[in-house]
Motif scaffolding. Sequence first.
Motif, PDB file in Angstrom:
ATOM      1  N   ASP A 138       0.896  -1.176   0.016  1.00 11.73           N
ATOM      2  CA  ASP A 138      -0.055  -0.103   0.210  1.00 11.73           C
ATOM      3  C   ASP A 138       0.846   1.264   0.057  1.00 11.73           C
ATOM      4  O   ASP A 138       0.466   2.426  -0.008  1.00 11.73           O
ATOM      5  N   LYS A 139       2.175   1.018  -0.012  1.00 10.07           N
ATOM      6  CA  LYS A 139       2.890   2.323  -0.233  1.00 10.07           C
ATOM      7  C   LYS A 139       2.910   3.189  -1.336  1.00 10.07           C
ATOM      8  O   LYS A 139       2.525   2.468  -2.354  1.00 10.07           O
ATOM      9  N   PRO A 140       3.004   4.498  -1.210  1.00 12.34           N
ATOM     10  CA  PRO A 140       3.196   5.380  -2.650  1.00 12.34           C
ATOM     11  C   PRO A 140       3.802   4.796  -3.520  1.00 12.34           C
ATOM     12  O   PRO A 140       5.023   4.048  -3.346  1.00 12.34           O
ATOM     13  N   TYR A 141       3.675   5.043  -4.816  1.00 10.77           N
ATOM     14  CA  TYR A 141       4.490   4.559  -5.983  1.00 10.77           C
ATOM     15  C   TYR A 141       5.813   4.680  -5.601  1.00 10.77           C
ATOM     16  O   TYR A 141       6.693   3.632  -5.901  1.00 10.77           O
ATOM     17  N   GLU A 142       6.268   5.856  -5.227  1.00  9.68           N
ATOM     18  CA  GLU A 142       7.794   6.154  -5.154  1.00  9.68           C
ATOM     19  C   GLU A 142       8.514   5.297  -3.988  1.00  9.68           C
ATOM     20  O   GLU A 142       9.643   5.318  -4.268  1.00  9.68           O
ATOM     21  N   GLU A 143       7.611   4.897  -3.273  1.00  6.88           N
ATOM     22  CA  GLU A 143       8.298   3.964  -2.281  1.00  6.88           C
ATOM     23  C   GLU A 143       8.364   2.618  -2.265  1.00  6.88           C
ATOM     24  O   GLU A 143       8.703   1.988  -1.510  1.00  6.88           O
ATOM     25  N   LYS A 144       7.803   2.287  -3.531  1.00  9.71           N
ATOM     26  CA  LYS A 144       7.819   0.788  -3.879  1.00  9.71           C
ATOM     27  C   LYS A 144       9.351   0.401  -4.061  1.00  9.71           C
ATOM     28  O   LYS A 144       9.938   1.095  -4.529  1.00  9.71           O
ATOM     29  N   THR A 145       9.367  -0.995  -4.004  1.00  7.93           N
ATOM     30  CA  THR A 145      10.894  -1.566  -4.453  1.00  7.93           C
ATOM     31  C   THR A 145      10.552  -2.464  -5.571  1.00  7.93           C
ATOM     32  O   THR A 145       9.638  -3.147  -5.765  1.00  7.93           O
ATOM     33  N   ILE A 146      11.488  -2.195  -6.510  1.00  4.78           N
ATOM     34  CA  ILE A 146      11.794  -3.193  -7.813  1.00  4.78           C
ATOM     35  C   ILE A 146      12.244  -4.739  -7.297  1.00  4.78           C
ATOM     36  O   ILE A 146      13.036  -4.766  -6.839  1.00  4.78           O
ATOM     37  N   ILE A 147      11.588  -5.412  -7.390  1.00  8.42           N
ATOM     38  CA  ILE A 147      11.537  -6.814  -7.344  1.00  8.42           C
ATOM     39  C   ILE A 147      12.177  -7.656  -8.528  1.00  8.42           C
ATOM     40  O   ILE A 147      13.109  -8.477  -8.423  1.00  8.42           O
TER      41      ILE A 147
END
Length: 399
Positions: free
Chosen positions: A105-114
């Motif tokens: 549920d984090k904002p897009y900018e705070e997501k991690t690339i997996i």
Amino acid sequence: MKYVIVLGDGMADRPIEALGNKTPLEYADTPAMDKLSKLSEVGLVHTIPEGMKPGSDTANLSVIGYDPKKYYTGRSPLEALSIGVDMKDTDVAIRCNIVTLSYDDKPYEEKTIIDHSSGEISTEDAAVLLEAVKKELEDDMFKYYAGTSYRHLTIWDKGQVTELTPPHDVLGRVIGEYLPAQPELREMMKKSYDILANHPINKARMEKGLNPANSIWFWGAGTKPCVTSFEEKNHKKGAMISAVDLLKGIAVGAKMKVIEVEGADGTLHTNYEGKAQAAVDVLLKEGYDFVYVHVEAPDEMGHQGSVERKVQAIQYLDERVIKPVYEQLKSSGEPFRMLVLPDHPTPICVRTHTSEPVPYMLYDSTNELDKTYDYNEKDAKDSGIYIAEGHTIINHLFK
């Protein structure tokens, strides 16, 4: 004389503790390469020109004989050639990966690339997802084109070539600081997550334990390429065998024959035998002088950080491509020279491309040598043979 390049993309690596401080190439069971190395010249070649980034684009241009400093205009324009997009001089092509970001549920900018490849998603599933993105985001300025697996293309009308981060360079990191500076590109990436996160294909993938393909990722921008004819340049009739649009695009630009092999998909389980047979057939039955056989799997396994699967990819390359190509050409009685090498290293420890020189092995059926070297990074260095300019190695093959 017939000529073959067998290229294991990203095959070179660094010593790995889990393999007894051997590289995957040293550790792998490779009887065909072990046999050939004793009969061949083994050395190092630097495929990445000084000051350029270590991509499969620059590296493969080098190996096929085109100096990237002269011919390189960006990765995506070469892929556009393969896909069949007729670029205008004012167009900018951008690679559009479908990637896996952390599904939280984090904002897009705070997501991690997996995962830069969304679990090596099939071309069929990826095309459906890209169509969903295209339906919502395409306009007169930005056009979307489907490629292979996770690799797709966006054309930006009257766009600008801008610095964009390859997704495989930042695996495991929070994406905020690596997003495009251009608000249009950044906004399309953000919107793509909203479009794809709950798509039925991704729901089904997650139920199966597969990585969802939940965002596009832009990188590799460039302008219309200009690659001279391979035949005019080398006086050899050439063919390309690859599952990857980048390599097929180089071949289209160079006016080489592009051979499509059923089941060749750029994954660990690609159709190795089909590629090998196609290479033999184009040389012996169709009268071509040169064939370039590109296998993507070692690079993909390096990006995934899988030691076991990278070793497996190298073993498959040895048993299912190099061995049958060598044996069939040898039994034909046709003289031939075969060059085996990677384009660049993709070390497991960093999960991306690096610029170190790579080992090569050059076999000549008319001049079998008597050597003790194995084909790997260490022995190639110990041989003392070093080619500093990668784009000249094809002259070494053709000499």
